[in-house]
Design a protein around this motif. Structure first.
Motif, PDB file in Angstrom:
ATOM      1  N   PRO A   1       5.610  50.544 -31.602  1.00  0.00           N
ATOM      2  CA  PRO A   1       5.440  49.624 -32.730  1.00  0.00           C
ATOM      3  C   PRO A   1       5.751  49.904 -34.073  1.00  0.00           C
TER       4      PRO A   1
ATOM      5  N   THR B   1       4.340  53.469 -36.103  1.00  0.00           N
ATOM      6  CA  THR B   1       3.707  54.659 -35.245  1.00  0.00           C
ATOM      7  C   THR B   1       4.541  55.880 -35.845  1.00  0.00           C
ATOM      8  N   GLY B   2       5.644  56.046 -36.382  1.00  0.00           N
ATOM      9  CA  GLY B   2       6.502  57.431 -36.693  1.00  0.00           C
ATOM     10  C   GLY B   2       7.510  57.380 -36.158  1.00  0.00           C
TER      11      GLY B   2
ATOM     12  N   SER C   1       1.360  65.824 -34.292  1.00  0.00           N
ATOM     13  CA  SER C   1       1.180  65.394 -36.027  1.00  0.00           C
ATOM     14  C   SER C   1       2.067  66.556 -36.503  1.00  0.00           C
ATOM     15  N   ARG C   2       2.681  65.882 -37.576  1.00  0.00           N
ATOM     16  CA  ARG C   2       3.838  66.686 -38.180  1.00  0.00           C
ATOM     17  C   ARG C   2       2.987  67.901 -38.705  1.00  0.00           C
TER      18      ARG C   2
ATOM     19  N   GLU D   1      16.979  54.599 -32.585  1.00  0.00           N
ATOM     20  CA  GLU D   1      15.586  54.294 -32.895  1.00  0.00           C
ATOM     21  C   GLU D   1      15.633  52.737 -32.600  1.00  0.00           C
TER      22      GLU D   1
ATOM     23  N   LEU E   1      -4.632  62.107 -38.171  1.00  0.00           N
ATOM     24  CA  LEU E   1      -5.489  60.950 -38.814  1.00  0.00           C
ATOM     25  C   LEU E   1      -6.737  60.557 -37.995  1.00  0.00           C
TER      26      LEU E   1
ATOM     27  N   ASN F   1       1.018  59.774 -31.738  1.00  0.00           N
ATOM     28  CA  ASN F   1       1.435  60.362 -33.158  1.00  0.00           C
ATOM     29  C   ASN F   1       0.222  60.251 -34.104  1.00  0.00           C
ATOM     30  N   LYS F   2       0.450  61.181 -35.043  1.00  0.00           N
ATOM     31  CA  LYS F   2      -0.535  61.325 -36.198  1.00  0.00           C
ATOM     32  C   LYS F   2      -2.017  61.764 -35.838  1.00  0.00           C
TER      33      LYS F   2
HETATM   34  N1  LIG Z   1      -0.766  61.213 -41.413  1.00  0.00           N
HETATM   35  C1  LIG Z   1       0.528  61.114 -40.560  1.00  0.00           C
HETATM   36  N2  LIG Z   1       1.491  60.181 -40.974  1.00  0.00           N
HETATM   37  C2  LIG Z   1       2.508  60.165 -40.434  1.00  0.00           C
HETATM   38  C3  LIG Z   1       2.858  60.913 -39.430  1.00  0.00           C
HETATM   39  N3  LIG Z   1       4.310  60.681 -39.067  1.00  0.00           N
HETATM   40  C4  LIG Z   1       4.547  59.746 -39.779  1.00  0.00           C
HETATM   41  N4  LIG Z   1       3.739  59.309 -40.526  1.00  0.00           N
HETATM   42  C5  LIG Z   1       3.511  58.065 -41.586  1.00  0.00           C
HETATM   43  O1  LIG Z   1       3.523  57.059 -40.689  1.00  0.00           O
HETATM   44  C6  LIG Z   1       4.198  56.024 -41.545  1.00  0.00           C
HETATM   45  C7  LIG Z   1       5.180  55.050 -40.749  1.00  0.00           C
HETATM   46  O2  LIG Z   1       6.319  56.128 -40.155  1.00  0.00           O
HETATM   47  P1  LIG Z   1       7.632  55.654 -39.888  1.00  0.00           P
HETATM   48  O3  LIG Z   1       8.489  56.831 -39.349  1.00  0.00           O
HETATM   49  O4  LIG Z   1       8.280  55.100 -41.016  1.00  0.00           O
HETATM   50  O5  LIG Z   1       7.147  54.724 -38.584  1.00  0.00           O
HETATM   51  P2  LIG Z   1       8.426  53.509 -37.824  1.00  0.00           P
HETATM   52  O6  LIG Z   1       8.097  52.204 -38.346  1.00  0.00           O
HETATM   53  O7  LIG Z   1       7.754  53.839 -36.527  1.00  0.00           O
HETATM   54  O8  LIG Z   1       9.601  54.413 -37.974  1.00  0.00           O
HETATM   55  C8  LIG Z   1       4.997  56.778 -42.879  1.00  0.00           C
HETATM   56  O9  LIG Z   1       4.046  56.508 -43.962  1.00  0.00           O
HETATM   57  C9  LIG Z   1       4.891  58.030 -42.332  1.00  0.00           C
HETATM   58  O10 LIG Z   1       4.923  59.029 -43.364  1.00  0.00           O
HETATM   59  C10 LIG Z   1       1.969  61.972 -39.188  1.00  0.00           C
HETATM   60  O11 LIG Z   1       2.265  63.137 -38.178  1.00  0.00           O
HETATM   61  N5  LIG Z   1       0.610  62.075 -39.829  1.00  0.00           N
END
Ligand SMILES: Nc1nc2c(ncn2[C@@H]2O[C@H](COP(=O)(O)OP(=O)(O)O)[C@@H](O)[C@H]2O)c(=O)[nH]1
Ligand SMILES: [Mg+2]
Length: 240
Positions: free
Chosen positions: A29, A32-33, A197-198, A118, A169, A165-166
């Protein structure tokens, strides 16, 4: 227990896949990162692997621009496919635009080891055609709710790797990460699940190691593309 080894079906024909890079799809979705994960993999692996990226956006090249501005790869190695109204279709049914973009990259950079794709799209059921990718990662995040993994769906259940992921949080969104990982693992049988998590170095190391292992299998010709399939036959822990 999550098994961190890549899933490899038993029948492994010696495919002539080593001649080209591993094509690895990243779906899941919006938000999600996925882009962040791709940037992270580029940052971690570009010292030892030759990498290129294909993004799929509906009407923009926003993901490609984000990745270019992250400065993790030469900008010309990051190409965008604009999918129009059907991002799901572009990775699953009519894969021609994606395939030709991957092939152009492979032609322009004959040394490539890894092409990351992606997906665009915004739902839980989008998965890649095995004709487009060799393996696929499905990305969920804890902010989407702890019960998402339990709800299942083809990507969650049968992608080669599920990333939750994340995890940093989790305390803020009231999600129990071990329980979410256990639900995901239960939905997936032997297939691996990684909590990421990054900010958690050990988790970053695990996903990097998984990608490297899949690349080794593919280069050795023993990786068989799996096909989660869109709403193909699947098994849930619950009843419909
Ligand atoms: N807290 C946190 N935020 C993350 C992490 N990885 C990604 N994000 C944040 O999640 C949001 C969406 O990430 P994005 O990579 O653009 O998601 P995409 O739409 O799936 O490509 C961004 O604001 C990222 O900075 C993580 O490991 N921890
Ligand atoms: Mg993105």
């Amino acid at each position: 227990m999550p098994d961190h080894a890549p899933h490899r079906p038993p029948a492994a024909p010696a495919a002539a896949r080593a001649a080209r890079p591993l094509r690895l799809g990243v779906c899941g979705p919006v938000g999600t990162g996925k882009s962040s994960l791709i940037a992270l993999l580029c940052r971690e692996l570009s010292g030892r692997l030759e990498i290129a990226v294909v993004t799929n956006d509906i009407y923009t090249d926003e993901d490609a621009r984000f990745l270019r501005s992250a400065g993790v790869l030469a900008p010309e190695r990051i190409r965008a496919v604009e999918t129009g109204a059907c991002p799901h279709t572009a990775i699953r049914d009519d894969i021609s635009a994606n395939l030709s973009t991957v092939e152009e990259l492979e032609e322009d950079y004959p040394e490539l080891d890894l092409v990351l794709l992606e997906s665009g799209g915004d739902n839980l059921t989008a998965t890649y055609s095995p004709a487009l990718v060799d393996a696929q990662v499905f990305v969920l995040d804890v902010a989407g709710g702890g019960d998402v993994a339990r709800k299942g769906g083809p990507g969650i259940e049968r992608a080669d790797l599920l990333v939750v992921n994340k995890t940093d949080l989790a305390p803020y969104v009231g999600v129990d990460v071990p329980a979410m990982l256990a639900d995901a693992t239960a939905a997936r049988g032997e297939r691996p699940v990684i909590g990421l998590s990054r900010t958690d170095r050990a988790s970053v190391d695990r996903i990097v190691a998984w990608v490297e292992e899949v690349r080794r299998s593919q280069a050795a010709g023993v990786l068989v593309p799996s096909d989660p399939g869109p709403m193909a036959r699947h098994v849930h822990a619950h009843e419909h």
